[in-house]
Scaffold this active site. Structure first.
Site, PDB file in Angstrom:
ATOM      1  N   VAL A   1      67.971  83.575 100.018  1.00  0.00           N
ATOM      2  CA  VAL A   1      68.501  84.808 100.634  1.00  0.00           C
ATOM      3  C   VAL A   1      69.836  85.150  99.986  1.00  0.00           C
ATOM      4  CG1 VAL A   1      69.237  85.931 102.774  1.00  0.00           C
ATOM      5  CG2 VAL A   1      67.488  84.152 102.865  1.00  0.00           C
TER       6      VAL A   1
ATOM      7  N   ASN B   1      63.076  83.935  84.739  1.00  0.00           N
ATOM      8  CA  ASN B   1      64.420  84.525  84.845  1.00  0.00           C
ATOM      9  C   ASN B   1      65.448  83.551  85.382  1.00  0.00           C
ATOM     10  OD1 ASN B   1      64.800  87.254  84.161  1.00  0.00           O
ATOM     11  ND2 ASN B   1      63.319  87.804  85.758  1.00  0.00           N
TER      12      ASN B   1
ATOM     13  N   GLY C   1      70.773  85.755  96.910  1.00  0.00           N
ATOM     14  CA  GLY C   1      71.117  85.272  95.560  1.00  0.00           C
ATOM     15  C   GLY C   1      72.342  84.375  95.574  1.00  0.00           C
TER      16      GLY C   1
ATOM     17  N   ASP D   1      60.047  92.065 100.993  1.00  0.00           N
ATOM     18  CA  ASP D   1      61.015  91.068 100.512  1.00  0.00           C
ATOM     19  C   ASP D   1      62.115  90.860 101.564  1.00  0.00           C
ATOM     20  OD1 ASP D   1      62.462  89.733  98.016  1.00  0.00           O
ATOM     21  OD2 ASP D   1      63.914  91.143  98.854  1.00  0.00           O
TER      22      ASP D   1
ATOM     23  N   VAL E   1      79.433  64.904  90.544  1.00  0.00           N
ATOM     24  CA  VAL E   1      78.395  64.073  91.180  1.00  0.00           C
ATOM     25  C   VAL E   1      78.728  62.583  91.070  1.00  0.00           C
ATOM     26  CG1 VAL E   1      75.957  63.375  90.983  1.00  0.00           C
ATOM     27  CG2 VAL E   1      76.580  65.795  90.856  1.00  0.00           C
TER      28      VAL E   1
ATOM     29  N   LYS F   1      63.453  87.465 103.961  1.00  0.00           N
ATOM     30  CA  LYS F   1      64.835  86.977 104.007  1.00  0.00           C
ATOM     31  C   LYS F   1      65.380  87.046 105.439  1.00  0.00           C
ATOM     32  CE  LYS F   1      65.593  88.426  99.217  1.00  0.00           C
ATOM     33  NZ  LYS F   1      66.034  89.545  98.363  1.00  0.00           N
TER      34      LYS F   1
HETATM   35  P1  NAP Z   1      59.780  84.605  87.010  1.00  0.00           P
HETATM   36  O1  NAP Z   1      60.716  85.152  85.996  1.00  0.00           O
HETATM   37  O2  NAP Z   1      58.491  85.333  87.235  1.00  0.00           O
HETATM   38  O3  NAP Z   1      59.461  83.095  86.576  1.00  0.00           O
HETATM   39  C1  NAP Z   1      58.453  82.343  87.184  1.00  0.00           C
HETATM   40  C2  NAP Z   1      58.292  81.047  86.412  1.00  0.00           C
HETATM   41  O4  NAP Z   1      57.360  80.227  87.118  1.00  0.00           O
HETATM   42  C3  NAP Z   1      57.754  81.210  84.991  1.00  0.00           C
HETATM   43  O5  NAP Z   1      58.335  80.284  84.131  1.00  0.00           O
HETATM   44  C4  NAP Z   1      56.257  80.907  85.163  1.00  0.00           C
HETATM   45  O6  NAP Z   1      55.678  80.328  83.999  1.00  0.00           O
HETATM   46  C5  NAP Z   1      56.292  79.866  86.257  1.00  0.00           C
HETATM   47  N1  NAP Z   1      55.069  79.879  87.069  1.00  0.00           N
HETATM   48  C6  NAP Z   1      54.622  80.852  87.888  1.00  0.00           C
HETATM   49  N2  NAP Z   1      53.466  80.477  88.473  1.00  0.00           N
HETATM   50  C7  NAP Z   1      53.186  79.262  88.018  1.00  0.00           C
HETATM   51  C8  NAP Z   1      52.121  78.349  88.235  1.00  0.00           C
HETATM   52  N3  NAP Z   1      51.099  78.641  89.060  1.00  0.00           N
HETATM   53  N4  NAP Z   1      52.154  77.156  87.592  1.00  0.00           N
HETATM   54  C9  NAP Z   1      53.165  76.853  86.746  1.00  0.00           C
HETATM   55  N5  NAP Z   1      54.209  77.673  86.498  1.00  0.00           N
HETATM   56  C10 NAP Z   1      54.206  78.863  87.118  1.00  0.00           C
HETATM   57  O7  NAP Z   1      60.478  84.478  88.441  1.00  0.00           O
HETATM   58  P2  NAP Z   1      62.048  84.480  88.758  1.00  0.00           P
HETATM   59  O8  NAP Z   1      62.550  85.876  88.792  1.00  0.00           O
HETATM   60  O9  NAP Z   1      62.713  83.491  87.895  1.00  0.00           O
HETATM   61  O10 NAP Z   1      62.049  83.986  90.286  1.00  0.00           O
HETATM   62  C11 NAP Z   1      61.833  82.637  90.603  1.00  0.00           C
HETATM   63  C12 NAP Z   1      62.086  82.416  92.093  1.00  0.00           C
HETATM   64  O11 NAP Z   1      63.434  82.749  92.400  1.00  0.00           O
HETATM   65  C13 NAP Z   1      61.239  83.276  93.038  1.00  0.00           C
HETATM   66  O12 NAP Z   1      60.936  82.554  94.202  1.00  0.00           O
HETATM   67  C14 NAP Z   1      62.151  84.440  93.374  1.00  0.00           C
HETATM   68  O13 NAP Z   1      61.846  85.064  94.606  1.00  0.00           O
HETATM   69  C15 NAP Z   1      63.482  83.692  93.467  1.00  0.00           C
HETATM   70  N6  NAP Z   1      64.641  84.544  93.278  1.00  0.00           N
HETATM   71  C16 NAP Z   1      64.722  85.300  92.170  1.00  0.00           C
HETATM   72  C17 NAP Z   1      65.851  86.086  91.985  1.00  0.00           C
HETATM   73  C18 NAP Z   1      65.978  86.919  90.729  1.00  0.00           C
HETATM   74  O14 NAP Z   1      67.028  87.520  90.528  1.00  0.00           O
HETATM   75  N7  NAP Z   1      64.984  86.961  89.856  1.00  0.00           N
HETATM   76  C19 NAP Z   1      66.876  86.080  92.926  1.00  0.00           C
HETATM   77  C20 NAP Z   1      66.764  85.257  94.068  1.00  0.00           C
HETATM   78  C21 NAP Z   1      65.626  84.485  94.232  1.00  0.00           C
HETATM   79  P3  NAP Z   1      55.540  81.162  82.615  1.00  0.00           P
HETATM   80  O15 NAP Z   1      56.965  81.296  82.119  1.00  0.00           O
HETATM   81  O16 NAP Z   1      54.708  80.309  81.733  1.00  0.00           O
HETATM   82  O17 NAP Z   1      54.932  82.463  82.988  1.00  0.00           O
HETATM   83  N1  HSE Z   2      63.736  91.680  94.457  1.00  0.00           N
HETATM   84  C1  HSE Z   2      64.916  91.143  95.072  1.00  0.00           C
HETATM   85  C2  HSE Z   2      65.936  92.236  95.266  1.00  0.00           C
HETATM   86  C3  HSE Z   2      65.582  90.063  94.222  1.00  0.00           C
HETATM   87  O1  HSE Z   2      65.776  93.363  94.759  1.00  0.00           O
HETATM   88  O2  HSE Z   2      66.931  91.980  95.950  1.00  0.00           O
HETATM   89  C4  HSE Z   2      65.279  88.662  94.589  1.00  0.00           C
HETATM   90  O3  HSE Z   2      65.358  88.341  95.929  1.00  0.00           O
END
Ligand code: NAP
Ligand code: HSE
Length: 434
Positions: free
Chosen positions: A138, A20, A140, A207, A40, A211
């Site tokens: 924390v 994502n 976003g 979660d 940059v 944070k």
């Molecule tokens: P996600 O959609 O589940 O994507 C995870 C990615 O990491 C995928 O591309 C996956 O590969 C890869 N991956 C996972 N485990 C792996 C491993 N062992 N080796 C190699 N690649 C691996 O997660 P996301 O929502 O983008 O979130 C990513 C980070 O951002 C997390 O720490 C989350 O807490 C943080 N975050 C997310 C949001 C949000 O809105 N989603 C907001 C703030 C912070 P594949 O594609 O091949 O499965």
């Molecule tokens: N699962 C979190 C939330 C998003 O609902 O705020 C990423 O930190």
């Protein structure tokens, strides 16, 4: 090593994870390439992308090498900045440590790793003369790590009060607005893709504890582990709690609160009644907000979108641009400031006002018995309302609000209240703000 004057070669990036947020970062890097190069002083080039499944097509990667091997990523000597967006504790922690130890700057959005291992990883970064940045971990897109690390540094910060989980805030907003029960609100959040199929980390407050631990560490310059945070999720909330809260002039939010109290830190994540005229009461839907109080600045409130590819990429890329400018300018990173050792007070010592919803037998002297138990534990009642009666069952639902009392006193009073003959059920016990 300081850069050569006039060096216009690109700065190499590696992305660990392209889900994502990763896809959002790739899109923004492509769309903003010219602007970022200007900011940059040199272009940024995505060179390596690590995923679990390298057979799946990923748009926008250009010449970047897609791999499942961290060794291949780190073997690329032209990668200077590693962006970790895999999530989860393992192997993300190990990959971040390896990247730092190999002399790469790291940018991460990983709250779990930073909450559990942030201090150790920052020490590794300092040891190797590189930076570890985590603005996106924390809130976003809301700038909060950077203000705490820089703009508010002159203050003794005394409190951080935050809505830092968008999924639960969306659900609570729906329950307050539509009068729906928890299960309906969860189903709706899952249908819209806000809540995961397994919603435990969000709805049980896990979660938010990650944070809050990060925020407390920065605000109070003290180590606060996720397990130090007293935690209560939202799954016991019922539609009637929102009706009663509204009748009292309140709404209910999952508040993450860190405070400096008596030379220690008090940290909790719990559903809390807050007065409807408080700014945080008006933070609705998936929005996040972080309110910080300091001795010089007073109260400041940051509000915005706490998740999603766009807002999260905004924070990730801010960190990337910051470190890229350091590289171009040849600036040596400063070590993270020393943390002081402060005790983290256990929940029994937390003082709060309370809301108690109790179903009792509808007969004389029952209220007096309840009031007597609270009084024996030095808990002063602020209001009592008998909201609903069930004439057939001859029961009534009482809502009692209290003045400030320690958690230990409330726990002791509750175990006596539950044992009273006239008490059918203690429906809910919630903290109240103010
Ligand atoms: P996600 O959609 O589940 O994507 C995870 C990615 O990491 C995928 O591309 C996956 O590969 C890869 N991956 C996972 N485990 C792996 C491993 N062992 N080796 C190699 N690649 C691996 O997660 P996301 O929502 O983008 O979130 C990513 C980070 O951002 C997390 O720490 C989350 O807490 C943080 N975050 C997310 C949001 C949000 O809105 N989603 C907001 C703030 C912070 P594949 O594609 O091949 O499965
Ligand atoms: N699962 C979190 C939330 C998003 O609902 O705020 C990423 O930190």
């Amino acid at each position: 090593m300081p850069p050569e004057p006039g060096d216009n070669s690109s700065l190499g990036l590696a992305l660990l994870g392209s889900g994502n947020v990763g896809a959002g970062v790739v899109a923004a890097l492509n769309e903003g390439a010219a602007r970022y190069a200007l900011q940059v002083g040199r272009p940024l080039a995505l060179r390596q992308v690590l995923v679990r499944d390298a057979t799946r097509a990923r748009p926008g990667l250009g010449d970047a090498h897609l791999t499942i091997s961290i060794d291949e990523v780190l073997a690329d000597r032209d990668v200077q900045i590693v962006i970790e967006l895999m999530g989860g504790e393992h192997p993300a922690r190990e990959y971040i440590e390896r990247a730092l130890a190999s002399g790469r700057h790291v940018v991460t959005a990983n709250k779990e790793v930073m909450a559990k291992h942030g201090a150790a990883l920052l020490a590794v970064a300092a040891q190797h003369g590189v930076r570890l940045l985590y603005e996106a971990s924390v809130g976003g897109g809301i700038p909060v790590i950077s203000p705490l690390s820089r703009d508010l540094l002159a203050n003794e910060l005394t409190a951080v009060t935050a809505i830092i989980n968008g999924t639960t805030n969306y659900m609570l907003t729906g329950m307050a607005r539509d009068g729906t029960d928890y299960a309906v609100a969860l189903a709706e959040a899952q249908r819209l893709g806000y809540a995961e199929p397994d919603p435990t980390a969000d709805v049980e407050g896990i979660d938010a504890t990650y944070k809050l631990a990060i925020l407390c560490g920065l605000a109070f310059h003290a180590a606060v582990a996720p397990d130090d945070v007293a935690r209560q999720g939202i799954s016991r909330l019922a539609a009637r709690d929102f009706r009663y809260a509204e009748a009292l002039g309140y709404t209910i939010k999952l508040l993450a609160i860190g405070r400096l109290v008596d030379g220690g830190v008090v940290a909790s994540v719990q559903p809390t009644l807050i007065a409807r005229d408080e700014p945080l009461a008006k933070v609705d839907g998936v929005l996040n907000a972080v309110q910080i109080e300091g001795d010089l600045v007073g109260r400041v409130l940051f509000i915005g979108r706490g998740a999603g590819p766009g807002p999260t990429s905004s924070a990730v890329l801010a960190d990337v641009l910051d470190v890229a400018r350091d590289i171009v300018a040849g600036r040596t990173p400063l070590a993270a400031p020393e943390q002081r050792v402060l005790p983290v007070h256990p929940p029994a010592l937390h003082r709060s006002r309370y809301y108690l919803r109790v179903t009792v037998q509808d007969r004389p002297r029952v209220l007096a018995r309840l009031a007597g138990v609270l009084g024996e534990h030095e808990i002063s009642i602020a209001s009592v309302i008998q909201f609903e009666t069930d004439d057939d069952a001859r029961t009534a639902e009482l809502v009692i609000t209290t003045h400030h009392a320690p958690g230990s006193a409330m726990e002791a009073a509750l175990s006596e209240i539950r044992a009273l003959d006239a008490v059918v059920e203690v429906g809910n016990v919630l903290a109240m703000g103010g």
